[in-house]
Design an enzyme around this catalytic site. Structure first.
Site, PDB file in Angstrom:
ATOM      1  N   LEU A  65      13.842  51.163 -10.196  1.00 36.12           N
ATOM      2  CA  LEU A  65      14.256  50.074 -11.015  1.00 36.12           C
ATOM      3  C   LEU A  65      15.635  49.601 -10.815  1.00 36.12           C
ATOM      4  O   LEU A  65      16.437  50.644 -11.328  1.00 36.12           O
ATOM      5  CB  LEU A  65      13.788  49.895 -12.590  1.00 36.12           C
ATOM      6  CG  LEU A  65      12.173  50.155 -12.507  1.00 36.12           C
ATOM      7  CD1 LEU A  65      11.648  50.188 -14.266  1.00 36.12           C
ATOM      8  CD2 LEU A  65      11.471  48.948 -12.118  1.00 36.12           C
ATOM      9  N   ASP A  66      16.225  48.567 -11.056  1.00 40.75           N
ATOM     10  CA  ASP A  66      17.478  48.332 -11.063  1.00 40.75           C
ATOM     11  C   ASP A  66      17.995  48.688 -12.426  1.00 40.75           C
ATOM     12  O   ASP A  66      17.231  48.790 -13.421  1.00 40.75           O
ATOM     13  CB  ASP A  66      17.909  46.661 -10.868  1.00 40.75           C
ATOM     14  CG  ASP A  66      17.532  45.891  -9.654  1.00 40.75           C
ATOM     15  OD1 ASP A  66      17.309  46.849  -8.807  1.00 40.75           O
ATOM     16  OD2 ASP A  66      17.213  44.918  -9.609  1.00 40.75           O
ATOM     17  N   LYS A  67      19.457  49.135 -12.387  1.00 40.63           N
ATOM     18  CA  LYS A  67      20.241  49.635 -13.632  1.00 40.63           C
ATOM     19  C   LYS A  67      19.705  48.994 -15.000  1.00 40.63           C
ATOM     20  O   LYS A  67      19.033  49.318 -16.027  1.00 40.63           O
ATOM     21  CB  LYS A  67      21.530  49.550 -13.502  1.00 40.63           C
ATOM     22  CG  LYS A  67      22.290  50.084 -14.481  1.00 40.63           C
ATOM     23  CD  LYS A  67      23.732  49.789 -14.417  1.00 40.63           C
ATOM     24  CE  LYS A  67      24.517  50.020 -15.749  1.00 40.63           C
ATOM     25  NZ  LYS A  67      26.100  49.939 -15.767  1.00 40.63           N
ATOM     26  N   ARG A  78      14.130  39.228  -8.591  1.00 40.36           N
ATOM     27  CA  ARG A  78      15.322  38.463  -8.924  1.00 40.36           C
ATOM     28  C   ARG A  78      15.809  37.347  -7.696  1.00 40.36           C
ATOM     29  O   ARG A  78      15.891  36.468  -8.163  1.00 40.36           O
ATOM     30  CB  ARG A  78      16.672  39.296  -9.245  1.00 40.36           C
ATOM     31  CG  ARG A  78      16.113  40.375 -10.244  1.00 40.36           C
ATOM     32  CD  ARG A  78      17.328  41.554 -10.248  1.00 40.36           C
ATOM     33  NE  ARG A  78      18.677  41.117 -10.496  1.00 40.36           N
ATOM     34  CZ  ARG A  78      19.733  41.959 -10.392  1.00 40.36           C
ATOM     35  NH1 ARG A  78      19.452  43.224  -9.967  1.00 40.36           N
ATOM     36  NH2 ARG A  78      20.883  41.569 -10.554  1.00 40.36           N
TER      37      ARG A  78
END
Length: 354
Positions: free
Chosen positions: A172-174, A277
Site C-alpha cells: 500500500l502507498d505510504k 489514484r
C-alpha cells in the site's frame, strides 16, 4: 560484522530485483551490508603506481563497490600518506599508505529489526494480516531507510529475515491505510504471490473523491498505466502499445455523492502502482488530499483519502475462506462527516457486493 546470512542476502536481492528498493545492481548493496565502522590499512603495490585513488581502492578492497568507495572519499573517510584525500581523481604512488574507514551505509541500516506497531487482525503460523496505519512506509528506500513495515516485521517474528521482502507480497502507498497480507512461511508466500497474480485475492477500497458523481453508478475502468513522462514521481494513464504502459482494471462503484465530493468503492483487478489514484483522477475525481494527482486537502485530509477496507482470499496453505474488514481511520471518517456524506457498514457492504 557482515550480514551475509541467507535471509538478509535474499531479502536485499529480492527488494532490488523487484524495484522496491534503490536503483542499481544487487552486488554493491550486499557488499556494503556492514553494521560497524571498520578501518582498513592498505599499501599501494607497484602495479597501481600512478592510478586514480578510487580505482586503486576498488582494486585493493574488491568486496566493496567503486561507487561506495568514491562516496567514502567525498565523505572524508580516506587518508593518503596520512593526509585526508577527497578527490577520486587524486593519483597514488607505489608504496603509499591508504587508510580507509569503511562506514555503514544507509542501506545497511535498513535491514534491521525495529519495534513498530503492526495492528494485526489475523495471524497463524503461515499468514499475517495487518491493518496498516497511514504514514507507514512499506519497504525501505531512499528517504525512508528505517521505520518501515519491513523493519517492523523483522522485529515481529524470527522467520521474517529468511523470507524475500520479509514476507510482504503486495504493498500500500505510504499514506494509504488498511488491510495488507504478509506471509510468514515460504510456502504461504509462494502461494499468495500465485493467488494475487491469478486475481484470486479480492481487494476492495473506500475512496473519498472530489466532485459530484455523474453518469452510471458503476464504471469499469480499463486504462493502461505507466510512468508519467513529465513527472517521474507520478504514474498516468498511457497508451498500452509501445511497451510504455501495463494493463490496469478497476471497478468503481458509487456509494454516496453530493455537490463537492463522492464516496466510492473500488475493486482492484490488477495491482499497478497508484492504480486507484490514477484511475480516479482520469475519471475526473481525484482523491481528496491527493496533491500528486490533483486532489485538494479538504475537510482536514492531508493525505489521499484511500483505505483498503475489505480483503477476501483462500488461506494459502489450508484453503479455507478468509474475509476481513477494516473501518477507515479517524481522519477519513471525520472528512466524510464534514463533507456531508454518509458512512455506515450497511452502505459499504451493499457497495462491495458483486
Amino acid at each position: 560484522m557482515h550480514l551475509y546470512n541467507n535471509g538478509i542476502w535474499g531479502l536485499a536481492a529480492e527488494i532490488i530485483s523487484t524495484g522496491d528498493g534503490p536503483e542499481g545492481s544487487v552486488q554493491p548493496l550486499l557488499d556494503e551490508f556492514t553494521t560497524d565502522a571498520e578501518t582498513r590499512m592498505c599499501m599501494v603495490p607497484a602495479e597501481l603506481h600512478g592510478e586514480r585513488v578510487d580505482r586503486a581502492l576498488a582494486s585493493l578492497i574488491p568486496e566493496f563497490s567503486r561507487s561506495y568507495l568514491q562516496q567514502l572519499l567525498v565523505d572524508g573517510a580516506v587518508l593518503l600518506r596520512g593526509v585526508l584525500v577527497r578527490k577520486p581523481a587524486a593519483r597514488v604512488s607505489a608504496g603509499d599508505a591508504l587508510q580507509v574507514e569503511l562506514r555503514p551505509t544507509p542501506q545497511a541500516q535498513a535491514f534491521v529489526p525495529q519495534a513498530i506497531p503492526l495492528n494485526p487482525v489475523f495471524e497463524d503460523e503461515h499468514l499475517l494480516v495487518i491493518d496498516k496505519s497511514a504514514g507507514l512506509v512499506v519497504h525501505p528506500a531512499a528517504g525512508n531507510w528505517t521505520g518501515t513495515l519491513l523493519n517492523g516485521l523483522l522485529a515481529y517474528h524470527a522467520g521474517a529475515a529468511a523470507l524475500p521482502r520479509a514476507g510482504i507480497v503486495h504493498r500500500l502507498d505510504k499514506d494509504t491505510s488498511g488491510l495488507m497480507l504478509v506471509a510468514k512461511s515460504r510456502q504461504a508466500m509462494d502461494a499468495l504471490v500465485r493467488a494475487i497474480a491469478a486475481r484470486e485475492v479480492d481487494r476492495r477500497y473506500l475512496a473519498l473523491a472530489q466532485g459530484g458523481w455523474e453518469g452510471p453508478r458503476q464504471q469499469e475502468v480499463d486504462q493502461a498505466i505507466g510512468r508519467d513522462v513529465h513527472n517521474r514521481l507520478r504514474m498516468s494513464v498511457v497508451r498500452p502499445d509501445g511497451g510504455v504502459g501495463k494493463p490496469a482494471q478497476t471497478t468503481v462503484r458509487l456509494l454516496e455523492t453530493q455537490a463537492q465530493a463522492c464516496l466510492v468503492a473500488c475493486k482492484l483487478h490488477t495491482g499497478r502502482t497508484h492504480q486507484i489514484r490514477v484511475h480516479m483522477a482520469w475519471l475526473g475525481h481525484p482523491l481528496v488530499g491527493d496533491a500528486l494527482y490533483g486532489g485538494r486537502p479538504l475537510w482536514g485530509m492531508q493525505r489521499q483519502a484511500l483505505h483498503a477496507a475489505r480483503l477476501q482470499l483462500r488461506h494459502p496453505v489450508h484453503g479455507g475462506l478468509l474475509q476481513f474488514r477494516s473501518t477507515p481511520p479517524h481522519d477519513m471518517l471525520q472528512a466524510l462527516a464534514d463533507s456531508g456524506l454518509r458512512y455506515n457498514e450497511a452502505l459499504v457492504s451493499s457497495g462491495f457486493q458483486d
